[in-house]
Design a protein around this motif. Structure first.
Motif, PDB file in Angstrom:
ATOM      1  N   LEU A 126      -5.799  -8.740 -36.314  1.00 13.89           N
ATOM      2  CA  LEU A 126      -5.459  -7.524 -35.598  1.00 13.89           C
ATOM      3  C   LEU A 126      -4.862  -7.592 -34.126  1.00 13.89           C
ATOM      4  CD1 LEU A 126      -5.711  -4.396 -35.951  1.00 13.89           C
ATOM      5  CD2 LEU A 126      -7.842  -4.443 -34.689  1.00 13.89           C
ATOM      6  N   VAL A 127      -5.585  -8.525 -33.322  1.00 15.93           N
ATOM      7  CA  VAL A 127      -4.986  -8.679 -31.904  1.00 15.93           C
ATOM      8  C   VAL A 127      -5.354 -10.240 -31.932  1.00 15.93           C
ATOM      9  CG1 VAL A 127      -5.784  -6.560 -31.064  1.00 15.93           C
ATOM     10  CG2 VAL A 127      -7.430  -8.461 -30.954  1.00 15.93           C
ATOM     11  N   THR A 128      -4.204 -10.749 -30.998  1.00 14.36           N
ATOM     12  CA  THR A 128      -4.170 -12.142 -30.530  1.00 14.36           C
ATOM     13  C   THR A 128      -4.985 -12.093 -28.792  1.00 14.36           C
ATOM     14  OG1 THR A 128      -2.236 -12.388 -31.903  1.00 14.36           O
ATOM     15  CG2 THR A 128      -2.727 -14.094 -30.194  1.00 14.36           C
ATOM     16  N   LEU A 129      -5.731 -13.112 -28.928  1.00  6.41           N
ATOM     17  CA  LEU A 129      -6.209 -13.358 -27.605  1.00  6.41           C
ATOM     18  C   LEU A 129      -5.812 -14.729 -27.073  1.00  6.41           C
ATOM     19  CD1 LEU A 129     -10.158 -12.606 -27.652  1.00  6.41           C
ATOM     20  CD2 LEU A 129      -8.141 -11.214 -27.081  1.00  6.41           C
ATOM     21  N   ASN A 130      -5.313 -14.556 -25.802  1.00  4.52           N
ATOM     22  CA  ASN A 130      -4.871 -15.752 -25.075  1.00  4.52           C
ATOM     23  C   ASN A 130      -5.927 -16.922 -24.752  1.00  4.52           C
ATOM     24  OD1 ASN A 130      -2.135 -14.706 -25.120  1.00  4.52           O
ATOM     25  ND2 ASN A 130      -2.307 -13.597 -23.407  1.00  4.52           N
ATOM     26  N   ALA A 185      -1.389  -4.766 -25.388  1.00  3.09           N
ATOM     27  CA  ALA A 185      -2.202  -5.668 -24.755  1.00  3.09           C
ATOM     28  C   ALA A 185      -3.485  -5.033 -24.112  1.00  3.09           C
ATOM     29  CB  ALA A 185      -1.250  -6.064 -23.233  1.00  3.09           C
ATOM     30  N   LEU A 186      -3.474  -3.642 -24.173  1.00  3.76           N
ATOM     31  CA  LEU A 186      -4.949  -3.075 -23.876  1.00  3.76           C
ATOM     32  C   LEU A 186      -5.915  -3.291 -25.165  1.00  3.76           C
ATOM     33  CD1 LEU A 186      -6.428  -1.285 -22.035  1.00  3.76           C
ATOM     34  CD2 LEU A 186      -5.454   0.667 -23.307  1.00  3.76           C
ATOM     35  N   MET A 187      -5.486  -3.497 -26.033  1.00  4.74           N
ATOM     36  CA  MET A 187      -6.304  -3.668 -27.452  1.00  4.74           C
ATOM     37  C   MET A 187      -6.759  -5.091 -27.339  1.00  4.74           C
ATOM     38  SD  MET A 187      -4.293  -2.169 -30.566  1.00  4.74           S
ATOM     39  CE  MET A 187      -3.127  -0.783 -30.782  1.00  4.74           C
ATOM     40  N   GLY A 188      -6.026  -5.907 -26.601  1.00  2.00           N
ATOM     41  CA  GLY A 188      -6.523  -7.410 -26.417  1.00  2.00           C
ATOM     42  C   GLY A 188      -7.552  -7.403 -25.372  1.00  2.00           C
ATOM     43  N   THR A 189      -7.324  -6.730 -24.392  1.00  2.00           N
ATOM     44  CA  THR A 189      -8.227  -6.517 -23.305  1.00  2.00           C
ATOM     45  C   THR A 189      -9.879  -5.971 -23.587  1.00  2.00           C
ATOM     46  OG1 THR A 189      -6.426  -6.172 -21.651  1.00  2.00           O
ATOM     47  CG2 THR A 189      -8.670  -5.316 -20.959  1.00  2.00           C
ATOM     48  N   LEU A 190      -9.494  -5.054 -24.525  1.00  2.00           N
ATOM     49  CA  LEU A 190     -10.782  -4.403 -25.063  1.00  2.00           C
ATOM     50  C   LEU A 190     -11.403  -5.368 -25.975  1.00  2.00           C
ATOM     51  CD1 LEU A 190      -9.397  -0.750 -26.089  1.00  2.00           C
ATOM     52  CD2 LEU A 190     -11.212  -1.351 -24.270  1.00  2.00           C
ATOM     53  N   ALA A 231     -13.223  -7.949 -23.735  1.00  2.00           N
ATOM     54  CA  ALA A 231     -14.441  -7.500 -23.012  1.00  2.00           C
ATOM     55  C   ALA A 231     -15.531  -7.320 -24.113  1.00  2.00           C
ATOM     56  CB  ALA A 231     -14.034  -6.001 -22.581  1.00  2.00           C
ATOM     57  N   ILE A 232     -15.403  -6.967 -25.326  1.00  2.00           N
ATOM     58  CA  ILE A 232     -16.716  -6.985 -26.324  1.00  2.00           C
ATOM     59  C   ILE A 232     -16.986  -8.160 -27.058  1.00  2.00           C
ATOM     60  CG2 ILE A 232     -17.257  -5.814 -28.403  1.00  2.00           C
ATOM     61  CD1 ILE A 232     -15.270  -3.411 -27.487  1.00  2.00           C
ATOM     62  N   ASP A 233     -15.901  -8.971 -27.085  1.00  2.00           N
ATOM     63  CA  ASP A 233     -16.038 -10.369 -27.962  1.00  2.00           C
ATOM     64  C   ASP A 233     -15.354 -11.516 -27.149  1.00  2.00           C
ATOM     65  OD1 ASP A 233     -16.386 -12.182 -30.178  1.00  2.00           O
ATOM     66  OD2 ASP A 233     -14.792 -11.291 -31.334  1.00  2.00           O
ATOM     67  N   PRO A 234     -16.060 -11.882 -25.993  1.00  2.00           N
ATOM     68  CA  PRO A 234     -15.207 -12.708 -25.230  1.00  2.00           C
ATOM     69  C   PRO A 234     -15.131 -14.206 -25.896  1.00  2.00           C
ATOM     70  CG  PRO A 234     -17.367 -12.277 -24.533  1.00  2.00           C
ATOM     71  CD  PRO A 234     -17.167 -11.202 -25.383  1.00  2.00           C
ATOM     72  N   ASP A 235     -15.972 -14.520 -26.642  1.00  2.00           N
ATOM     73  CA  ASP A 235     -15.531 -15.811 -27.342  1.00  2.00           C
ATOM     74  C   ASP A 235     -14.899 -15.653 -28.490  1.00  2.00           C
ATOM     75  OD1 ASP A 235     -17.434 -17.431 -25.450  1.00  2.00           O
ATOM     76  OD2 ASP A 235     -19.210 -16.575 -26.288  1.00  2.00           O
ATOM     77  N   ASN A 236     -14.372 -14.407 -28.897  1.00  2.00           N
ATOM     78  CA  ASN A 236     -13.367 -14.301 -30.178  1.00  2.00           C
ATOM     79  C   ASN A 236     -14.239 -14.851 -31.487  1.00  2.00           C
ATOM     80  OD1 ASN A 236     -11.045 -13.358 -31.459  1.00  2.00           O
ATOM     81  ND2 ASN A 236     -10.238 -15.500 -31.174  1.00  2.00           N
ATOM     82  N   ILE A 237     -15.461 -14.370 -31.710  1.00  2.00           N
ATOM     83  CA  ILE A 237     -16.148 -14.995 -32.920  1.00  2.00           C
ATOM     84  C   ILE A 237     -16.004 -13.781 -34.192  1.00  2.00           C
ATOM     85  CG2 ILE A 237     -17.710 -16.110 -31.676  1.00  2.00           C
ATOM     86  CD1 ILE A 237     -19.943 -14.347 -32.417  1.00  2.00           C
ATOM     87  N   MET A 238     -15.586 -12.565 -33.759  1.00  2.00           N
ATOM     88  CA  MET A 238     -15.520 -11.657 -34.728  1.00  2.00           C
ATOM     89  C   MET A 238     -14.158 -11.485 -35.381  1.00  2.00           C
ATOM     90  SD  MET A 238     -18.320 -10.365 -34.804  1.00  2.00           S
ATOM     91  CE  MET A 238     -17.924  -9.107 -36.210  1.00  2.00           C
ATOM     92  N   ASN A 239     -13.948 -11.933 -36.586  1.00  2.00           N
ATOM     93  CA  ASN A 239     -13.048 -11.841 -37.490  1.00  2.00           C
ATOM     94  C   ASN A 239     -11.933 -12.575 -36.865  1.00  2.00           C
ATOM     95  OD1 ASN A 239     -11.611 -11.672 -39.893  1.00  2.00           O
ATOM     96  ND2 ASN A 239     -11.623  -9.265 -39.879  1.00  2.00           N
ATOM     97  N   PRO A 240     -11.697 -13.731 -36.127  1.00  2.00           N
ATOM     98  CA  PRO A 240     -10.678 -14.277 -35.361  1.00  2.00           C
ATOM     99  C   PRO A 240      -9.295 -14.451 -36.221  1.00  2.00           C
ATOM    100  CG  PRO A 240     -12.108 -15.867 -35.902  1.00  2.00           C
ATOM    101  CD  PRO A 240     -12.992 -14.733 -36.480  1.00  2.00           C
ATOM    102  N   GLY A 241      -8.279 -14.056 -35.424  1.00  2.00           N
ATOM    103  CA  GLY A 241      -6.910 -14.070 -36.143  1.00  2.00           C
ATOM    104  C   GLY A 241      -6.321 -12.942 -36.481  1.00  2.00           C
TER     105      GLY A 241
END
Length: 461
Positions: free
Chosen positions: A457-461, A437-442, A445-455
């Motif tokens: 490593l981590v899942t953003l809610n 969950a901390l990975m998702g928080t990071l 914070a760095i990529d709030p719009d989830n444009i970097m390689n979405p889908g």
């Protein structure tokens, strides 16, 4: 993305890059997949920047339109890392391929991300230095850092995480940052360099790397040694490590892989039994002592059929055969495709983990040669399937899943080398617990719009 969004993004990038933005079918197809057995997905366009400033401008444009961005090195990754799940712009860094600086006295080099490991070593040839991280493919250093790559030299020289001193990174909003320095250590602030090493393109794009170099050893000796079973080979390695033998490479190949090696390399012809492939680096006297000590340990555990190679051409032939293990494995079944997986466990658990893995392979009814960086507790399976038989693909994926679960049972990780990409993301909550969950928080914070390689490593809610 909506069609107007992607059209606006492509129009803006074409104005910036001209013919270095491609929407041609062959280019899109090339960038729709890596070496993994995953369903391809094409990007909407592929950009070929030549400078950090161009990467920054591309990301600013994509951020403005909330357009997905997928970094791409050479496409040799093994877990679907570069597949553009949601379309968008693939940024191919192959034209950023200059060795910028070599600092012989400080044992480091500064390179652009598209430089490959063999290109860097070619540039180092006259200096007496070498770059040591060697995944089987001639991968780019940017991609190797992004996936935290390693290879056969890891037992002595470490992974990319151990060999990257500093980075230049372009963040999702186009901001250019520098992490780390050319100093060998630092006690200042968060370790941002190693946040980006292994981030698989989900936090930014690496545009420059400072990497460690090592002196070429005075003497190198390589060898192969057969064993009656996997446990004997692993026990030999454990004892050698406990005794402090500084082995540079120590690779395990099971009897199935050795059968494929002999088919693919007719001049090899080694016994079809579990093998260790070894290499020792050091002074003339030091290597002779290491070789003698290892030979005594191996013989105590049933090792036999030693074949030593000290001439450069013989050593190169041996390690080229090892690096071609993927193709040698495929030689076991004509016309097959391969589903690959890896895991890593504490070395004391390696023999038991492999024994259980062998049972799972037998139960699956599939052929799956095994190779491993045994000094690290890391092993790989190449699960061979008939591409025309969907049931075999499903059985192979089920087998890979069982091996991943097995690695966690033994206190290990679902990947010691291949990374997460698409194939292993579902195991991360189990492996990392609350830290996932901390990975998702990071990420947020760095990529709030989830444009970097979405889908990935981590899942953003």
């Amino acid at each position: 993305m909506s069609t107007p969004q992607i059209d606006a993004t492509i129009a803006a990038l074409r104005e910036l890059l001209g013919d270095r933005l491609s929407t041609g079918d062959s280019v899109l197809d090339q960038h729709s997949h890596d070496e993994a057995y995953t369903t391809p997905a094409r990007p909407d366009a592929v950009a070929f920047p030549e400078t950090t400033e161009e990467v920054s401008a591309i990301l600013r444009t994509c951020a403005q339109h909330k357009c997905p961005v997928i970094p791409y090195g050479i496409g040799s990754s093994l877990e679907g890392h570069v597949v553009p799940l949601h379309g968008g712009i693939t940024i191919d860094t192959s034209r950023m391929n200059t060795v910028l600086e070599i600092h012989e006295s400080d044992l480091d080099a500064v390179v652009e991300p598209g430089v490959t490991r063999t290109q860097l070593n070619d540039a180092l040839r006259a200096t007496g230095l070498m770059f040591t991280v060697d995944p089987g493919a001639d991968a780019t250093l940017g991609g190797m850092a992004a996936t935290r790559a390693s290879g056969t030299n890891t037992v002595r020289y470490g992974t990319m995480a151990d060999n990257v001193l500093a980075l230049e990174v372009v963040l999702p909003d186009g901001q250019i940052i520098h992490t780390g320095s050319r100093a060998r250590k630092s006690s200042t602030g968060y370790d941002l360099t190693h946040l980006f090493v292994g981030s698989e393109g989900t936090l930014g794009i690496i545009t420059k790397l400072t990497v460690k170099l090592y002196g070429q050893p005075e003497k190198i000796a390589a060898a192969t040694c057969a064993f009656p079973d996997i446990a004997s080979a692993v026990d030999t390695v454990i004892l050698a490590i406990q005794m402090g033998l500084p082995m540079a490479r120590i690779e395990l190949l099971d009897e199935v892989q050795m059968r494929g090696m002999n088919i693919y390399n007719p001049d090899l012809q080694l016994p079809e039994a579990p093998h260790l492939f070894l290499e020792f680096h050091g002074t003339e006297a030091g290597v002779e002592e290491q070789v003698e000590s290892f030979g005594e340990i191996a013989r105590e555990h049933g090792g036999s059929d030693f074949q030593w190679a000290t001439r450069t051409e013989d050593r190169n032939r041996l390690w080229q055969a090892r690096h071609n293990a993927y193709y040698a494995g495929k030689a076991l079944r004509k016309g097959c495709e391969g589903v690959v997986t890896d895991c890593c466990v504490p070395i004391s658990a390696l023999a038991d983990c492999i024994a259980e893995t062998k049972g799972l392979i037998a139960a699956s009814g599939l052929i799956a040669p095994l190779v491993g960086h045994v000094g690290d507790g890391n092993f790989h399976l190449l699960i061979l399937i008939d591409p025309a038989d969907p049931s075999e693909a499903e059985r192979a994926k089920a087998l890979a899943a069982e091996v991943n679960e097995l690695s966690l049972k033994f206190g290990g990780t679902v990947s010691g080398e291949h990374g997460v990409g698409l194939g292993k993301r579902k195991y991360l909550p189990q492996e990392h617990g609350a830290a996932y969950a901390l990975m998702g928080t990071l990420k947020k914070a760095i990529d709030p719009d989830n444009i970097m390689n979405p889908g990935k490593l981590v899942t953003l809610n």
